[in-house]
Design a protein around this motif. Sequence first.
Motif, PDB file in Angstrom:
ATOM      1  N   VAL A   1       0.834  -1.206   0.000  1.00 29.49           N
ATOM      2  CA  VAL A   1       0.000   0.000   0.000  1.00 29.49           C
ATOM      3  C   VAL A   1       0.866   1.252   0.000  1.00 29.49           C
TER       4      VAL A   1
ATOM      5  N   VAL B   1       0.768   4.018  -3.049  1.00 33.50           N
ATOM      6  CA  VAL B   1       0.084   5.309  -2.864  1.00 33.50           C
ATOM      7  C   VAL B   1       0.988   6.387  -2.297  1.00 33.50           C
TER       8      VAL B   1
ATOM      9  N   TYR C   1      -7.188  -0.147   1.424  1.00 34.87           N
ATOM     10  CA  TYR C   1      -7.451   1.079   0.685  1.00 34.87           C
ATOM     11  C   TYR C   1      -8.650   1.833   1.256  1.00 34.87           C
TER      12      TYR C   1
ATOM     13  N   GLN D   1      -9.237   2.326   4.189  1.00 36.63           N
ATOM     14  CA  GLN D   1      -8.796   3.068   5.367  1.00 36.63           C
ATOM     15  C   GLN D   1      -7.922   4.270   5.022  1.00 36.63           C
ATOM     16  N   LEU D   2      -7.562   4.432   3.755  1.00 38.21           N
ATOM     17  CA  LEU D   2      -6.707   5.549   3.358  1.00 38.21           C
ATOM     18  C   LEU D   2      -7.434   6.876   3.547  1.00 38.21           C
ATOM     19  N   ARG D   3      -6.715   7.839   4.078  1.00 40.03           N
ATOM     20  CA  ARG D   3      -7.263   9.188   4.249  1.00 40.03           C
ATOM     21  C   ARG D   3      -6.533  10.126   3.296  1.00 40.03           C
ATOM     22  N   ILE D   4      -7.277  10.861   2.495  1.00 39.59           N
ATOM     23  CA  ILE D   4      -6.732  11.729   1.458  1.00 39.59           C
ATOM     24  C   ILE D   4      -6.998  13.179   1.844  1.00 39.59           C
TER      25      ILE D   4
ATOM     26  N   HIS E   1      -2.907  10.132   4.658  1.00 38.37           N
ATOM     27  CA  HIS E   1      -1.921   9.237   4.034  1.00 38.37           C
ATOM     28  C   HIS E   1      -1.510   9.708   2.643  1.00 38.37           C
ATOM     29  N   VAL E   2      -2.444  10.314   1.905  1.00 40.80           N
ATOM     30  CA  VAL E   2      -2.233  10.617   0.486  1.00 40.80           C
ATOM     31  C   VAL E   2      -2.551  12.075   0.217  1.00 40.80           C
TER      32      VAL E   2
ATOM     33  N   LYS F   1      -8.332   9.594  -6.345  1.00 43.45           N
ATOM     34  CA  LYS F   1      -8.454   8.409  -5.507  1.00 43.45           C
ATOM     35  C   LYS F   1      -7.445   7.346  -5.955  1.00 43.45           C
TER      36      LYS F   1
END
Length: 507
Positions: free
Chosen positions: A283, A287, A318, A320-323, A332-333, A378
């Motif tokens: 991951v 990302v 994915y 759980q990813l915070r953008i 995270h991104v 995304k």
Amino acid sequence: MQSILPLPTQPVKPGTSTGQQFWQSSEKTIDSYSPADGQLIARVHVSSRADYDRVVETAQAAFQQWRQVPAPRRGEIVRQMGEQFRRYKRELGTLVSYEMGKSLQEGLGEVQEIIDICDFAVGQSRQLYGLSMHSERPAHRMFEQWHSLGVVGIISAFNFPVAVWSWNAMLAWVCGDVCIWKPSEKTPLTALACQQIIGDVLRNNDVPEGVSCLVTGGRDAGEWLARDPRIALVSATGSTRMGKAVAEAVAGRLGRSLLELGGNNAIIVSEHADLDLAIPAIVFGAVGTAGQRCTTTRRLIVQESIYDDVKNRLKNAYAQLRIGSPLDESFHVGPLIDQQAVKGYQTAVNEIRELGGRFVVEPGLIDGSGFESGCYVKPCIAEAENQWPIVQKETFAPILYLLKYTSLDDAIAQQNAVPQGLSSAIFTLNMREAERFLSIAGSDCGIANVNIGTSGAEIGGAFGGEKETGGGRESGSDAWKAYMRRQTNTVNYGTTMPLAQGITFEL
């Protein structure tokens, strides 16, 4: 965003780093917008050809003095630079994050890379070793030594706006070279910040004006460096397309080039893998920096017996990813660098759909409050085929291709069946699989890892890749040799004149 570094209040001009001379003959500027919020953060003057020529002339004059400074003394000056970067780590890391868009943790990590290469270069300054060889002729001593090369041109990319410059510059400086840096036109302010940070060190040590120089601009400035016979070495980081143009221009004048170009990196996940170890590495590799690393994980080649398990684990991860804003460490991104990068992401997504690819994690653009720059996308995962043209290309965006394999030979063949050859990895607890992957019949990449991802190289190892990645090596190991010229020496301390290969020649 308020100034966080000791920067000039006026638009920066091209010139040298010590602050004694700045030249401007062009009114053209580069506008640097933050992909985090779309705000204009800097306006930087573009170097004219006259500016460039003055910089090169100053660098040439500086080289005549700098190469005479003992290498350990040059190393001491680099050590002091490392201390300055330690002092400004938080501020410079924040600026990197804001101007480029990578997460703050990655921005701080990039400055740490500068600090680490400074430390490495200090030690290297006392280890610029040659070799001693036995001569076939009596009373002869044969050896080799390394001499400073000259003016080194450094063309860096936006995704690592300061670290890659330092990989080249710190080693070049301890080797006795002088440097002209052409940063990406997308991240000029971070380059200026680096020059300002080391300015006091250079002044306090009476370093000749021109040892560290900066020229700004786009493709023209890069072509000037590539075509200029006064530039002994051009180190270029960027796309394969750009690298081919640089290589052709430099080769046309029989110059030297060091190329760090595209990557299309794969991780093989064996049925013997520890998935709790593998999933976080996959991951992050896919990302991190919003997929804008040359070492980004772009292809995941999974053994068919565990394919569905890996796919489901990735879907959960994915989710759980915070953008969001790269300056907020809870995210995270961050964003892509600009709208051109967003269009590249959309084009790739459309091509995947046209080829029949199925998205395991759906793509999309993100807008609304906090995403005003229009550069947020995304991260997505697509089931694909390795031979598809879109999979064969490097798309600088967070798109991960999910592929199946049956045997390890099949996996390695897929891994190698792309034009690029930068980074690679396998996750397995089976020693035979690991050793097979690292063998001559295994990965064809410059970097091959076991049970770690494709991203996150350490300073101590030489960094670079094969095939369309360019073949260059930067940073650790014996990469310093790229910045010097080798000289073989033979000394006759006897009273006769024997010739090599037993040849006789009498007068």
